[in-house]
Structures are given as C-alpha cells and as structure tokens.
Design an enzyme around this catalytic site. Structure first.
Site, PDB file in Angstrom:
ATOM      1  N   GLY A 166       0.904  -1.252   0.003  1.00  0.00           N
ATOM      2  CA  GLY A 166       0.151   0.159   0.006  1.00  0.00           C
ATOM      3  C   GLY A 166       0.688   1.238  -0.217  1.00  0.00           C
ATOM      4  O   GLY A 166       1.998   1.400  -0.390  1.00  0.00           O
ATOM      5  N   SER A 167      -0.048   2.384   0.497  1.00  0.00           N
ATOM      6  CA  SER A 167       0.919   3.676   0.425  1.00  0.00           C
ATOM      7  C   SER A 167       2.146   3.534   1.393  1.00  0.00           C
ATOM      8  O   SER A 167       2.292   2.921   2.163  1.00  0.00           O
ATOM      9  CB  SER A 167      -0.152   4.739   0.670  1.00  0.00           C
ATOM     10  OG  SER A 167      -0.742   4.374   2.148  1.00  0.00           O
ATOM     11  N   GLY A 225       2.817   1.863   5.175  1.00  0.00           N
ATOM     12  CA  GLY A 225       3.730   0.929   5.444  1.00  0.00           C
ATOM     13  C   GLY A 225       4.670   1.371   6.590  1.00  0.00           C
ATOM     14  O   GLY A 225       5.275   0.580   7.572  1.00  0.00           O
ATOM     15  N   GLU A 259       5.813  -3.483   0.866  1.00  0.00           N
ATOM     16  CA  GLU A 259       5.725  -3.289  -0.812  1.00  0.00           C
ATOM     17  C   GLU A 259       5.032  -1.954  -0.897  1.00  0.00           C
ATOM     18  O   GLU A 259       3.495  -1.988  -1.006  1.00  0.00           O
ATOM     19  CB  GLU A 259       4.934  -4.482  -1.398  1.00  0.00           C
ATOM     20  CG  GLU A 259       5.623  -5.884  -1.503  1.00  0.00           C
ATOM     21  CD  GLU A 259       6.775  -5.922  -2.479  1.00  0.00           C
ATOM     22  OE1 GLU A 259       6.996  -4.758  -3.149  1.00  0.00           O
ATOM     23  OE2 GLU A 259       7.488  -6.652  -2.416  1.00  0.00           O
ATOM     24  N   CYS A 294       1.411   0.442  -8.640  1.00  0.00           N
ATOM     25  CA  CYS A 294       2.544   1.041  -7.985  1.00  0.00           C
ATOM     26  C   CYS A 294       3.913   1.261  -8.911  1.00  0.00           C
ATOM     27  O   CYS A 294       4.628   2.122  -8.659  1.00  0.00           O
ATOM     28  CB  CYS A 294       2.849  -0.018  -7.024  1.00  0.00           C
ATOM     29  SG  CYS A 294       3.135  -1.583  -7.610  1.00  0.00           S
TER      30      CYS A 294
HETATM   31  P1  NAD Z   1      -3.471   2.051   1.249  1.00  0.00           P
HETATM   32  O1  NAD Z   1      -2.287   2.361   2.045  1.00  0.00           O
HETATM   33  O2  NAD Z   1      -4.513   3.298   1.303  1.00  0.00           O
HETATM   34  O3  NAD Z   1      -4.141   0.830   1.927  1.00  0.00           O
HETATM   35  C1  NAD Z   1      -3.417  -0.618   1.492  1.00  0.00           C
HETATM   36  C2  NAD Z   1      -3.971  -1.377   2.750  1.00  0.00           C
HETATM   37  O4  NAD Z   1      -3.510  -1.160   3.933  1.00  0.00           O
HETATM   38  C3  NAD Z   1      -5.427  -1.529   2.658  1.00  0.00           C
HETATM   39  O5  NAD Z   1      -5.901  -2.686   2.908  1.00  0.00           O
HETATM   40  C4  NAD Z   1      -5.715  -0.770   3.949  1.00  0.00           C
HETATM   41  O6  NAD Z   1      -6.858  -1.340   4.588  1.00  0.00           O
HETATM   42  C5  NAD Z   1      -4.419  -1.083   4.820  1.00  0.00           C
HETATM   43  N1  NAD Z   1      -4.358  -0.388   5.955  1.00  0.00           N
HETATM   44  C6  NAD Z   1      -4.566   1.027   6.280  1.00  0.00           C
HETATM   45  N2  NAD Z   1      -4.063   1.468   7.410  1.00  0.00           N
HETATM   46  C7  NAD Z   1      -4.103   0.432   8.039  1.00  0.00           C
HETATM   47  C8  NAD Z   1      -3.311   0.309   9.446  1.00  0.00           C
HETATM   48  N3  NAD Z   1      -3.562   1.042  10.497  1.00  0.00           N
HETATM   49  N4  NAD Z   1      -3.198  -1.082   9.889  1.00  0.00           N
HETATM   50  C9  NAD Z   1      -3.119  -2.177   8.817  1.00  0.00           C
HETATM   51  N5  NAD Z   1      -3.545  -1.911   7.525  1.00  0.00           N
HETATM   52  C10 NAD Z   1      -4.199  -0.691   7.148  1.00  0.00           C
HETATM   53  O7  NAD Z   1      -3.297   1.831  -0.202  1.00  0.00           O
HETATM   54  P2  NAD Z   1      -4.221   1.940  -1.477  1.00  0.00           P
HETATM   55  O8  NAD Z   1      -4.670   3.143  -1.771  1.00  0.00           O
HETATM   56  O9  NAD Z   1      -4.972   0.573  -1.335  1.00  0.00           O
HETATM   57  O10 NAD Z   1      -2.973   1.452  -2.654  1.00  0.00           O
HETATM   58  C11 NAD Z   1      -2.658   2.415  -3.460  1.00  0.00           C
HETATM   59  C12 NAD Z   1      -0.989   2.254  -2.755  1.00  0.00           C
HETATM   60  O11 NAD Z   1      -0.411   1.050  -2.818  1.00  0.00           O
HETATM   61  C13 NAD Z   1      -0.071   3.371  -3.714  1.00  0.00           C
HETATM   62  O12 NAD Z   1       0.914   3.721  -2.708  1.00  0.00           O
HETATM   63  C14 NAD Z   1       0.798   2.113  -4.491  1.00  0.00           C
HETATM   64  O13 NAD Z   1       1.758   2.336  -5.237  1.00  0.00           O
HETATM   65  C15 NAD Z   1       0.944   0.919  -3.351  1.00  0.00           C
HETATM   66  N6  NAD Z   1       1.054  -0.195  -3.888  1.00  0.00           N
HETATM   67  C16 NAD Z   1       2.405  -0.677  -3.888  1.00  0.00           C
HETATM   68  C17 NAD Z   1       2.693  -1.968  -4.721  1.00  0.00           C
HETATM   69  C18 NAD Z   1       3.940  -2.502  -4.600  1.00  0.00           C
HETATM   70  O14 NAD Z   1       3.969  -3.824  -4.864  1.00  0.00           O
HETATM   71  N7  NAD Z   1       5.166  -1.823  -4.202  1.00  0.00           N
HETATM   72  C19 NAD Z   1       1.482  -2.778  -5.203  1.00  0.00           C
HETATM   73  C20 NAD Z   1       0.301  -2.198  -5.257  1.00  0.00           C
HETATM   74  C21 NAD Z   1       0.016  -1.020  -4.687  1.00  0.00           C
END
Ligand code: NAD
Length: 510
Positions: A240-241, A245, A262, A296
């Site tokens: 995720g973001s 992370g 990631e 990503c």
């Molecule tokens: P996001 O960070 O908003 O959410 C990702 C996940 O994290 C969701 O399931 C969310 O519910 C969970 N989350 C949020 N807060 C949390 C917490 N406090 N504890 C545990 N889990 C929590 O990201 P998004 O908008 O769903 O996705 C887009 C982002 O993901 C972009 O930054 C993109 O670059 C990244 N991404 C990275 C990869 C990679 O492999 N590097 C792949 C896909 C997406």
C-alpha cells in the site's frame, strides 16, 4: 452484473470472514461496494469485527500445526488445484475486477493470469525449498541449513491489484507451510470474497482443518491494527501507500515481528538521445496511462534528453489523443475510471500544486463529466512539464499524471532519476550499450527493478518484485522471495565421537 456475481457464487450480502470453506456469520458493519464505472452498488460485504479476527487468528495458529507437517510437494498440489480452479473462472473474476476497481478487461484478465502464473510457479517451488550444505571446520562434522515453515502470516493488500498481490504472497506462503490471514482493501472487498470462495474450498477439501487460508474484510484502523499487533502472526506482508507501510513497520517492529513492505513508487523512464522513440512512446503510454495511472509501477516521470524532448512530447501528445477513455468492460477502451472521486480530487489537487510550483500542464488533466462519465470518476490522462525537485513530483499521486523533465548529460539524468524518496521500478530507453550499462551499474538506477528498452510497469512473476528506499525494501513473487516466508535453521551434526570446539578453543577439565 448479477450474472457475474451468480457465477462466482456471490450473494447480495456476503460474509467477509472465512477460514477456508467456513464462512463465519461476521459481526462487523456492512460495506457496500460501488462500481467506479457508474457509481452503482454491486453487492454488500459484512465486515469482520475484532472478535471475528480473534477467532480467525486462533484457527490460523492451530491449523499451522497441522499444515506445516504436510509435505511441501503435497502443499504444492493443493496450490496447483487452486490455479486450475481460477483458470476456469478467469473471465468472471476479470469482469468482477473491472466492475469493482475499474480496470479495463484485458488488464483485469491479465491480473487473473498473474494469479494463475504464480500458482504454477509456487507448485514448482514446492519441490525446490533448497537449503545449502557447508563444510564444517571440525573433523567428522556435517553442517547444513534447512528452511522450516514460519507460522501464520498476515497479508494486507492495496485496492489496485485485488487478486495478484494476495496471490503472490499466499501461494508462496502455502507451499512454504504457512497459514495466511488476508485483509484486503475495503475498496476491493468483493474480489477478495470471490477468489476466497474458489480457493478456500479447495484447501479444505483434503481433510485438512479450517484456518489454512483465511479472509477478514475490515477497516485498516480497526481490523488492520489488530492484525499487525497480533503476536501469533509471524510475518506481516503489507502492500500500500508509504504512510501505511511506515506505520505497519513501526508497529510490527515494536513486537520484533517480521515484515515484507511493498509500498509506493515514483518510477521514471530515462529517454536518451540514442533511444528508439517509437518504442519509448509505446512503453510510456502503457506505463503512464495503463490502469489509469494506478499501478505502483506506473511511469510517473520521463527524464528526456534535450535533443529529443520536443519530438518525444509531440509523439506522446499524439498518442494520448488516441486513448479511448470509457467503460472498462467495453472493447477498445484503454483507460477506465479512477477508483473513486477522492482519487479524482487528489489528482486535481496535485495539478493545482504543480502550477503553483511553476510547472505547466501540456496535455489533459481535466475531469470528464456528463453521459458515460456521470459518476465523476473519469479524467483525461495528463502530461506536464516539471522540475524534479517540485514537492508534487517528489511524491506519488495515484493518478495518470506524467511529469516530463529535461536533461543534458547521462550523469545528470541518473542524478534526477534517483533523487526521489521512493525506489521501485525504473527504465532507460537507449540503443547505446554504454548508456544502458551505466544505468544498470552501481552508479546507475537505485531501484529494485531496472529495465532497458522496456517500461516500468508490467513485471513478470518470475523475478523478485519490490523496491528500495521508501518503497520498503520487500521482495515478493519469484526468484528466492520464498525465503521470507520461511525460517532458516542452521544444523551441525557431530559424528566423530570427539567434542572439538570451533575456533580451536580448548575447554577441558583438569
Ligand atoms: P493504502 O495504503 O490506502 O491501503 C493499503 C492497505 O492498507 C488497505 O488494505 C488498508 O485497509 C490497509 N491499512 C490502512 N491502514 C492500516 C493500518 N493502520 N493497519 C493495517 N492496515 C492498514 O493503499 P491503496 O490506496 O489501497 O493502494 C495504493 C498504494 O499502494 C499506492 O501507494 C501504490 O503504489 C501502493 N502499491 C504498492 C505495490 C508494491 O508492490 N510496491 C503494489 C500495489 C500498490
């Protein structure tokens, strides 16, 4: 829509908690998934409560005791059958991905194919969980290392790859002998329920206990928080973001747990004066406009040599003009909607900031409205002129904004390229061998993935996937990424009848 849901055995209201074949009466709030295509409701998922997660985590821990004793190739056989079942549902799963997250059909089916591919990969890997042997410095001793299953693992996934990211983790973790608890993005909960209906049943169909493959749909700040704090969970793999992370990393580190991170990217393509511009334009188009800029690995920056800058821009604008934007389920559409209106607003905010910092929008960027665009989720992909040190360029805006940046020397291009906080994917377009080798050398790209004459997005599953710096340093999918899902043990066996100590130490009575 109803037909797709029916074929995937989905109801109007679905439980969001399962431990394989057993779908619990979840006790959390209802979450209704709406399609970014037209804003219509698709179906509802009843989310997990903290108590539901406790039950699931207990089952996952218990099931681990049994699952780890199943021989790895037999675990691989189960993954093979999951891959087969997903093959048979490729079109329906692809259609659901398009409906729920707005990906065009070919990309959505490509994502299902990615899951199939990782299943095949994991089946082979199940017979190749190799350890090394070493020569002991002590006579008649044998040393070797072996890899044991790690424990239950938590997989937190982003919305933009609702099947692929989980399957990269889960299929490798399964052959490694781990049990898996998946917390998907709430923006893609239906995709998670659908693929778990297919996979969970297969895992449980071999007389194995419930709890091997588990799902908990829920909010990040409640269920996610609980998951990362749970000491029973040996590894948290979070996609995720960057802010998410960073938080997960701190929380898991506080209990000395393991993580795979990631996170976001800020990927660039360097186009040199010796590039094949035709190839470069095709790669940039797919990289920047594909998945509506919501990968990503999306190409966010193009660092172009002064000499070809104008020619490249002209070709790019020409390409962008031909991109058909619309319903992702219709043939010929190349770009669907953004995930929601919040994403549209954040794109507009980024473009506002770009202008305040002195940048210029050269093409596109507007929000599309009326007719098929009434949901307010469609935008025109955008090309901008920018400087690398603008704050807006330094961060990842999850939308189809491409920043064009000029350079004069390759050293300058690499300096600009690496001068961002993230380090996921990168590419150079050149027909000059020396330029390509510099880019791939120690003094070149600082990213986890670096390509020559291939764009930044669309990685194959065979390589290890992941990035450096704020992207988190994790690796998933191919190569030896499986090692993160297992624990390494070094073994020494003395068959000498003596008790020699290492380093020649003598420790004897009298
Ligand atoms: P996001 O960070 O908003 O959410 C990702 C996940 O994290 C969701 O399931 C969310 O519910 C969970 N989350 C949020 N807060 C949390 C917490 N406090 N504890 C545990 N889990 C929590 O990201 P998004 O908008 O769903 O996705 C887009 C982002 O993901 C972009 O930054 C993109 O670059 C990244 N991404 C990275 C990869 C990679 O492999 N590097 C792949 C896909 C997406």
């Amino acid at each position: 829509m109803k037909e797709i849901l029916h074929r995937l055995e989905m109801e109007g209201i679905n439980s969001g908690v399962c431990t394989g074949a057993d779908w619990l009466q979840s006790t959390g709030d209802d979450l209704t998934s709406t399609s970014p295509i037209d804003g219509s409701s698709i179906a509802t998922v009843r989310q997990a409560s903290v108590q539901d997660l406790q039950k699931v985590a207990a089952r996952a821990r218990e099931a681990f005791e049994e699952w780890r004793m199943v021989p790895a190739p037999k675990r691989g056989e189960i993954v093979r059958r999951i891959g087969q079942a997903v093959r048979e549902r490729k079109q329906e799963l692809g259609a659901l991905i398009s409906l729920e997250v707005g990906k065009i059909r070919v990309e959505a089916e490509g994502e299902v194919q990615e899951m199939i591919d990782i299943c095949d990969f994991a089946v082979g890997q199940s017979r190749m969980l190799y350890g090394r042997t070493m020569h002991s410095e002590r006579p008649r001793h044998r040393m070797y290392e072996q890899w044991h299953p790690l424990g239950p693992i938590g997989v937190i996934t982003a919305f933009n790859f609702p099947l692929a990211v989980w399957s990269w983790n889960a299929m490798i973790a399964l052959v490694a002998g781990d049990t898996v608890i998946w917390k998907p993005s709430s923006k893609a909960a239906l995709c998670a329920v659908a693929v778990m209906k297919i996979s969970g049943r297969i895992v449980q169909s071999h007389g194995l206990p419930e709890g091997i493959l588990n799902l908990v749909v829920g909010k990040g700040d409640t269920i996610g928080e609980q998951l990362i704090a749970d000491r029973r969970i040996s590894l948290i793999s979070a996609t995720g973001s960057v802010p998410m992370g960073r938080h997960v990393s701190e929380r898991v580190a506080a209990r000395l747990g393991k993580t795979i991170l990631e996170l976001g990217g800020n990927n660039a393509i360097v186009v040199t004066a010796n590039a094949d511009l035709e190839l470069a334009v095709r790669a940039i188009l797919f990289g920047a406009v594909g998945t509506a800029g919501q990968r990503c690995t999306t190409t966010r920056r193009v660092i172009a040599h002064n000499r070809i800058y104008d020619a490249l821009l002209e070709r790019l604008v020409n390409g962008y003009r031909q991109v058909k934007i619309g319903n992702p389920l219709e043939d010929g559409t190349l770009m669907g909607p953004l995930i929601d209106r919040v994403a549209v607003a954040s794109m507009q905010e980024a473009l506002g900031q770009l202008k305040r910092e002195g940048g210029r929008v050269l093409y596109g960027g507007e929000v599309l409205s009326g007719g098929i665009f009434a949901a307010g989720t469609y935008v025109a992909p955008c090309i901008c002129e920018a400087h690398n040190d603008f704050t807006v360029v330094q961060r990842e805006t999850f939308a189809p904004i491409l920043y064009l940046i000029r350079y004069k020397t390759l050293e300058e291009a690499i300096e600009l390229h690496n001068n961002v906080p993230q380090g996921l994917t990168s590419a150079i377009f050149t027909n000059d061998l020396r330029e390509a080798e510099v880019f791939l050398s120690h003094m070149g790209s600082d990213c986890g993935i670096a390509n020559v004459n291939i764009g930044t997005s669309g990685a194959e599953i065979g390589g290890a996937f992941g990035g450096e710096k704020e992207t988190g340093g994790g690796r998933e999918s191919g190569s030896d990424a499986w090692k993160a899902y297992m624990r390494r043990q070094t073994n020494t066996i003395n068959w000498s009848g003596e008790m020699p100590l290492a380093q020649g130490i003598r420790f004897e009575l009298g």
